[in-house]
Write a protein that holds these residues in place. Structure first.
Motif, mmCIF file in Angstrom:
data_model
loop_
_atom_site.group_PDB
_atom_site.id
_atom_site.type_symbol
_atom_site.label_atom_id
_atom_site.label_comp_id
_atom_site.label_asym_id
_atom_site.label_seq_id
_atom_site.Cartn_x
_atom_site.Cartn_y
_atom_site.Cartn_z
ATOM 1 N N GLY A 302 -5.612 -9.459 3.521
ATOM 2 C CA GLY A 302 -6.447 -8.370 4.307
ATOM 3 C C GLY A 302 -5.963 -8.281 5.900
ATOM 4 N N ALA A 303 -5.862 -9.463 6.295
ATOM 5 C CA ALA A 303 -5.296 -9.294 7.807
ATOM 6 C C ALA A 303 -3.956 -8.731 7.950
ATOM 7 C CB ALA A 303 -5.273 -10.902 8.382
ATOM 8 N N VAL A 304 -3.067 -9.226 6.984
ATOM 9 C CA VAL A 304 -1.787 -8.267 7.328
ATOM 10 C C VAL A 304 -1.734 -6.844 7.108
ATOM 11 C CG1 VAL A 304 0.450 -7.998 6.111
ATOM 12 C CG2 VAL A 304 -0.500 -10.444 6.519
ATOM 13 N N LEU A 305 -2.725 -6.598 6.006
ATOM 14 C CA LEU A 305 -2.942 -5.030 5.866
ATOM 15 C C LEU A 305 -3.453 -4.351 7.050
ATOM 16 C CD1 LEU A 305 -3.757 -4.396 2.302
ATOM 17 C CD2 LEU A 305 -1.712 -4.359 3.288
ATOM 18 N N SER A 306 -4.568 -5.140 7.694
ATOM 19 C CA SER A 306 -5.033 -4.490 8.805
ATOM 20 C C SER A 306 -4.273 -4.423 10.155
ATOM 21 C CB SER A 306 -6.560 -5.249 9.207
ATOM 22 O OG SER A 306 -7.214 -5.418 8.216
ATOM 23 N N ILE A 307 -3.390 -5.504 10.363
ATOM 24 C CA ILE A 307 -2.457 -5.466 11.410
ATOM 25 C C ILE A 307 -1.351 -4.395 11.309
ATOM 26 C CG2 ILE A 307 -0.677 -6.820 12.669
ATOM 27 C CD1 ILE A 307 -2.528 -9.261 12.110
ATOM 28 N N VAL A 308 -0.984 -4.320 9.935
ATOM 29 C CA VAL A 308 -0.030 -3.142 9.630
ATOM 30 C C VAL A 308 -0.587 -1.580 10.238
ATOM 31 C CG1 VAL A 308 1.412 -2.034 7.899
ATOM 32 C CG2 VAL A 308 1.566 -4.581 8.193
ATOM 33 N N THR A 309 -1.699 -1.577 9.612
ATOM 34 C CA THR A 309 -2.474 -0.386 9.813
ATOM 35 C C THR A 309 -2.558 -0.071 11.378
ATOM 36 O OG1 THR A 309 -3.639 -0.606 7.729
ATOM 37 C CG2 THR A 309 -4.488 1.143 9.415
#
Length: 467
Positions: A302-309
């Motif tokens: 989830g952290a990776v997806l949030s940062i990518v977003t």
């Protein structure tokens, strides 16, 4: 129509982009196993023990409050999860449809911070568990092992996470059932059923705690349902998520409450589990360790997806690859491991207190997200606009959502009872944080009125991308 390669069937090749119909797969029951297994872990057991140790309820009223709280909060997480198959995108990207392209950045930032906070706390907890099981492994090495294991699962991604939790449901569910049998098969203390009593503040605090527990998962539930075929509809993913999340947490909270009643008053919750389950105790500790690692992969993912977003907000044409996800996961791992290795003895409690305080920002977001999806746009969004530099039909900022969001946060502050801030009316019910309730009661009607009486964004159609 091309099918994904065998490599991509194992290692996820999507990040925050739309999942096309050709790559949709899975069954609704996968959501049940994911959320059931995820919630069988030490943290909910320790939290369930609080019902007896902190809120001083007896077993009967404690179980009633636990069930009520989780069944209520489970509605939010299930409604959020059911959005995934309809849109095929992560939850934080979908927030652009409510807040606008740049307006969604604030909630993306808070969500990433929550993910990272729980990732750090869990690798510290995993390190302590490894060191406790195998004292010959130094604590720093144990922390690194726990962090690397979670990172490997998070990098592989969606399919592997679901596979692990399908196995975990049977293993952890069976272990928990065996633990209950072990506890009730022994001679129970004389005060097992009479320790504690009904008290209104403890009852409301327990219901509130269960509700908040479920709501805290809502920012990333659709991340794990977005690969399901759109034809699966709303009801099946709703009920699979609802029963998985609520049943797993109710069982685990109840397990903690029963365990502390089986031992002398004042015993530490996890120590109580070991004492009350006899020879099964050490086995449970190993299984809990494995589940901590598996669950922590969700935090990293989830952290990776949030940062990518967040990055993609300023680079609309950028489509991140698997390599980008690996690099970001590695950087998060490095930073979190450094923090964990230098953590103080009371770090976990302090950090979880900080993160739980940030839940103040999640309640109004969840309110806006669900009202917009189910009542205003009725599940119909223009997917292409989510990835346009100007925000497409949703624009860069949606002032209706932003105003409702800020008001939803502000109205909670007088009633907040957190590690960061205690409001002047925080003790309306002693020991209970009721701020979330006021957040819901204000944000839901306010956003609905603003979005429908002003100039509402015209809902587009879901673009079916077949790349």
């Amino acid at each position: 129509m091309s099918q994904p390669s065998s490599q991509h069937q194992f290692v996820e090749n999507h990040t925050v982009d739309h999942v096309p119909p050709s790559e949709r797969h899975g069954k609704a029951r996968d959501l049940f196993t994911l959320w059931f297994s995820t919630n069988i872990a030490p943290l909910p057991i320790v939290t369930g023990a609080m019902v007896i140790q902190v809120f001083h309820l007896n077993l009967m009223w404690g179980l009633v409050a636990i069930v009520m709280g989780h069944l209520l909060g489970g509605i939010v997480i299930a409604l959020a999860s059911a959005q995934g198959p309809q849109l095929g995108i992560p939850q934080m990207v979908q927030s652009r449809g409510q807040f606008g392209r740049y307006g969604a950045l604030l909630i993306v930032f808070f969500t990433a911070l929550i993910y990272v906070g729980f990732f750090i706390s869990n690798i510290v907890l995993a390190g302590k568990s490894i060191h406790g099981i195998a004292p010959s492994v130094p604590m720093p090495s144990a922390i690194v092992i726990g962090a690397l294991s979670a990172t490997a699962i998070g990098v592989i991604g969606y399919r592997f996470i679901h596979s692990l939790n399908r196995i975990g449901t049977w293993v952890m569910g069976s272990a928990l059932l065996a633990g209950f049998i072990m506890m009730f098969a022994q001679d129970l203390p004389a005060d097992f059923y009479s320790r504690g009593a009904f008290n209104l503040s403890g009852f409301i605090a327990t219901v509130s705690l269960g509700t908040i527990w479920q709501i805290s998962f809502s920012p990333y539930t659709s991340d794990y349902s977005r690969y399901l075929p759109k034809e699966i509809g709303i009801a099946k993913p709703f009920w699979a998520t609802y029963f998985g999340a609520t049943l797993g947490t109710i069982l685990c909270f109840s397990f903690g409450a029963v365990a502390v009643l089986c031992v002398p008053e004042g015993t530490d919750a996890m120590e109580a589990v070991k004492q009350a389950t006899g020879w099964l105790g050490p086995i449970l500790m190993v299984l809990f360790l494995l589940n901590i690692v598996s669950h922590n992969a969700l935090n990293l993912y989830g952290a990776v997806l949030s940062i990518v977003t967040a990055i993609q907000t300023f680079a609309a044409q950028w489509t991140p690859s698997v390599r980008v996800r690996v690099v970001l996961a590695s950087l998060i791992l490095l930073g979190c491991a450094l923090v964990a290795l230098n953590a103080s003895a009371g770090f976990i409690g302090q950090f979880i207190g900080l993160i739980l305080a940030l839940l103040l920002v999640l309640v109004p977001w969840a309110s806006i997200n669900l009202v917009d999806f189910y009542l205003i746009k009725k599940g119909v969004y223009d997917i292409a606009s989510f990835f346009r530099a100007d925000g497409g039909i949703y624009g860069r900022f949606n002032h209706h959502a932003i105003v409702a969001y800020v008001c939803g946060i502000l109205v909670q502050l007088p009633f907040a009872n957190t590690a960061l801030y205690v409001g002047p009316y925080s003790n309306l019910v002693e020991g209970a944080d009721l701020s979330w309730l006021f957040g819901l009661l204000v944000t839901v009607p306010l956003y609905y009125c603003l979005a429908t009486r002003g100039q509402p964004v015209k809902a587009g159609r879901v673009v079916r991308v077949n790349e």
